[in-house]
Design a protein around this motif. Structure first.
Motif, PDB file in Angstrom:
ATOM      1  N   TRP A 194      46.324  28.409  -5.568  1.00  0.00           N
ATOM      2  CA  TRP A 194      45.911  29.037  -3.976  1.00  0.00           C
ATOM      3  C   TRP A 194      46.930  27.896  -2.652  1.00  0.00           C
ATOM      4  O   TRP A 194      47.677  28.085  -2.049  1.00  0.00           O
ATOM      5  N   PHE A 195      46.273  26.377  -2.991  1.00  0.00           N
ATOM      6  CA  PHE A 195      46.928  25.571  -1.783  1.00  0.00           C
ATOM      7  C   PHE A 195      48.482  25.143  -2.208  1.00  0.00           C
ATOM      8  O   PHE A 195      49.077  24.630  -1.522  1.00  0.00           O
ATOM      9  N   ALA A 203      38.587  31.088   2.301  1.00  0.00           N
ATOM     10  CA  ALA A 203      37.268  31.395   3.828  1.00  0.00           C
ATOM     11  C   ALA A 203      36.269  30.584   3.720  1.00  0.00           C
ATOM     12  O   ALA A 203      35.295  29.811   4.386  1.00  0.00           O
ATOM     13  N   SER A 204      35.365  30.905   2.302  1.00  0.00           N
ATOM     14  CA  SER A 204      34.139  30.747   2.304  1.00  0.00           C
ATOM     15  C   SER A 204      34.155  29.211   1.315  1.00  0.00           C
ATOM     16  O   SER A 204      32.786  29.015   1.357  1.00  0.00           O
ATOM     17  N   LEU A 218      42.650  29.710   7.883  1.00  0.00           N
ATOM     18  CA  LEU A 218      42.625  30.362   6.264  1.00  0.00           C
ATOM     19  C   LEU A 218      40.962  29.670   5.670  1.00  0.00           C
ATOM     20  O   LEU A 218      40.908  30.524   4.880  1.00  0.00           O
ATOM     21  N   SER A 219      40.836  28.454   5.665  1.00  0.00           N
ATOM     22  CA  SER A 219      39.672  27.952   4.862  1.00  0.00           C
ATOM     23  C   SER A 219      38.963  26.532   5.783  1.00  0.00           C
ATOM     24  O   SER A 219      38.839  25.978   5.653  1.00  0.00           O
ATOM     25  N   PRO A 220      38.373  27.201   7.171  1.00  0.00           N
ATOM     26  CA  PRO A 220      38.072  26.425   8.146  1.00  0.00           C
ATOM     27  C   PRO A 220      37.086  25.054   7.802  1.00  0.00           C
ATOM     28  O   PRO A 220      36.446  24.641   8.066  1.00  0.00           O
ATOM     29  N   GLY A 221      36.174  25.603   6.475  1.00  0.00           N
ATOM     30  CA  GLY A 221      35.111  25.336   5.804  1.00  0.00           C
ATOM     31  C   GLY A 221      35.896  23.892   5.020  1.00  0.00           C
ATOM     32  O   GLY A 221      35.112  22.776   4.579  1.00  0.00           O
ATOM     33  N   ALA A 222      37.209  23.622   4.602  1.00  0.00           N
ATOM     34  CA  ALA A 222      38.296  22.617   4.715  1.00  0.00           C
ATOM     35  C   ALA A 222      38.224  21.566   5.340  1.00  0.00           C
ATOM     36  O   ALA A 222      38.401  21.171   6.372  1.00  0.00           O
ATOM     37  N   ARG A 223      38.266  20.246   4.608  1.00  0.00           N
ATOM     38  CA  ARG A 223      39.735  19.477   5.280  1.00  0.00           C
ATOM     39  C   ARG A 223      40.762  19.272   4.349  1.00  0.00           C
ATOM     40  O   ARG A 223      40.440  18.837   3.046  1.00  0.00           O
ATOM     41  N   LEU A 224      41.929  18.445   5.316  1.00  0.00           N
ATOM     42  CA  LEU A 224      43.570  18.705   4.430  1.00  0.00           C
ATOM     43  C   LEU A 224      42.858  16.388   4.626  1.00  0.00           C
ATOM     44  O   LEU A 224      42.974  16.319   5.555  1.00  0.00           O
ATOM     45  N   ILE A 225      43.577  15.707   3.343  1.00  0.00           N
ATOM     46  CA  ILE A 225      43.643  14.610   3.751  1.00  0.00           C
ATOM     47  C   ILE A 225      44.619  14.280   2.789  1.00  0.00           C
ATOM     48  O   ILE A 225      45.786  14.523   1.892  1.00  0.00           O
ATOM     49  N   GLY A 226      45.432  14.152   4.138  1.00  0.00           N
ATOM     50  CA  GLY A 226      47.224  13.568   3.655  1.00  0.00           C
ATOM     51  C   GLY A 226      47.312  11.643   3.417  1.00  0.00           C
ATOM     52  O   GLY A 226      46.382  10.733   3.443  1.00  0.00           O
TER      53      GLY A 226
END
Length: 320
Positions: A293-294, A97-98, A126-134
């Motif tokens: 976690w990921f 979350a952080s 769940l993790s609004p500060g994250a970015r997912l890179i495919g």
């Protein structure tokens, strides 16, 4: 058995140097990671060679190639170092979350179509500060790109892993037929003759029309007629809507295509090989809180996506 005198010559620094050299295969890059000059790393490698009575690494071009002895001891050394790290440096619990940063995943395009959207949506929650890179990934280069840090883990049909990688089973992916029933006048269940006589569209990044499907079909005395080959699965739905043809695709993407594009799916009329989809990640990331976690998040999301699409397989929890 190794003598006590030999064991006393091998300390933690030597084992760490060996581990980093196994990952980098380059003295200068390994020395940089260890915050150690090249002469110091060369000296450490010389001591380890003397203690073990083996060259351990031989120079090939600009890099290093591990000897059979080095490959055989690498898994045990990695496990030992991971255990020491967990014992003396207990990691704080990862807080998604952080957390601010990127999660990077490598997938081939058929699995990306099935899992990337749900994974991005769950990560945003769940993790609004994250970015997912495919990252587009093929099995032939997945291990190399993993070592280069291009992604956290790869989901694909992987070859036998290196000793410093972990390949965990996810699910066995079956194949299904897909077509536009307004174009193709076939009714399920398909007959073998009807399947072989129909026009086929195949998917191949390299333009190869012949696959294991053709080998299985030839054993029955039949041969299919391939009229087109597309480089990516994303091009397949429009092709099937435009012509009277069928395709054989992995079940996970086939069910997604059917739902999104109004296509018809059914089982093929003969047994076809299944593809073992696995997760590939670095052994050194096995105990890392963020990476763990990921990986678990992906297992949860992928399992739910398979159920929601109607796939008949379930995710193995071994990858956790």
């Amino acid at each position: 058995m190794m003598s006590d005198a030999t064991l006393r010559k091998i300390d933690l620094n030597l084992l760490l140097a060996f581990s980093v050299l196994m990952q980098e295969r380059n003295v200068s890059r390994a020395a940089e990671r260890l915050l150690l000059g090249q002469p110091g790393l060369s000296a450490a490698l010389r001591r380890l060679r003397e203690a073990l009575g083996d060259e351990l690494f031989v120079r090939v071009g600009r890099g290093l190639q591990p000897t059979p002895r080095a490959l055989s001891i690498a898994p045990a050394i990695e496990d030992a170092l991971s255990g020491i790290e967990r014992a003396i440096r207990p990691q704080a619990e990862f807080d998604p979350a952080s957390w601010q940063g990127e999660f990077r995943i490598g997938m081939c395009d058929n699995l990306e179509s099935a899992f990337f959207g749900p994974l991005a949506a769950r990560l945003l929650q769940l993790s609004p500060g994250a970015r997912l890179i495919g990252i587009a990934s093929e099995k032939r280069d997945a291990a190399r790109r993993l070592d280069e840090g291009v992604f956290d883990f790869s989901v694909s049909v992987h070859d036998e892993p290196a000793s410093w990688h972990i390949r965990a089973p996810l699910f066995n992916q079956a194949s299904i037929c897909i077509y536009d029933d307004a174009q193709v006048k076939l009714k399920a269940p398909l007959s073998l003759d009807g399947f072989a006589d129909a026009a086929h569209v195949t998917v191949s990044f390299e333009g190869n029309a012949s696959t294991s499907i053709d080998i299985a079909l030839s054993r029955t005395g039949h041969r299919r007629r391939v009229v087109a080959t597309v480089p990516r699965f994303s091009a397949l739905p429009t092709a099937l809507r435009a012509m009277p043809a069928i395709a054989i695709v992995p079940e996970s993407i086939g069910r997604c295509m059917a739902q999104l594009h109004g296509l018809t799916i059914c089982d093929p009329p003969l047994p076809l090989p299944v593809d073992p989809v696995t997760m590939l990640y670095r052994r050194v990331d096995q105990a890392d809180g963020r990476a763990r976690w990921f990986r678990r998040l992906f297992l949860d999301v992928a399992g739910e996506a398979l159920v929601a699409s109607g796939c008949r397989v379930a995710i193995s929890r071994a990858a956790a």
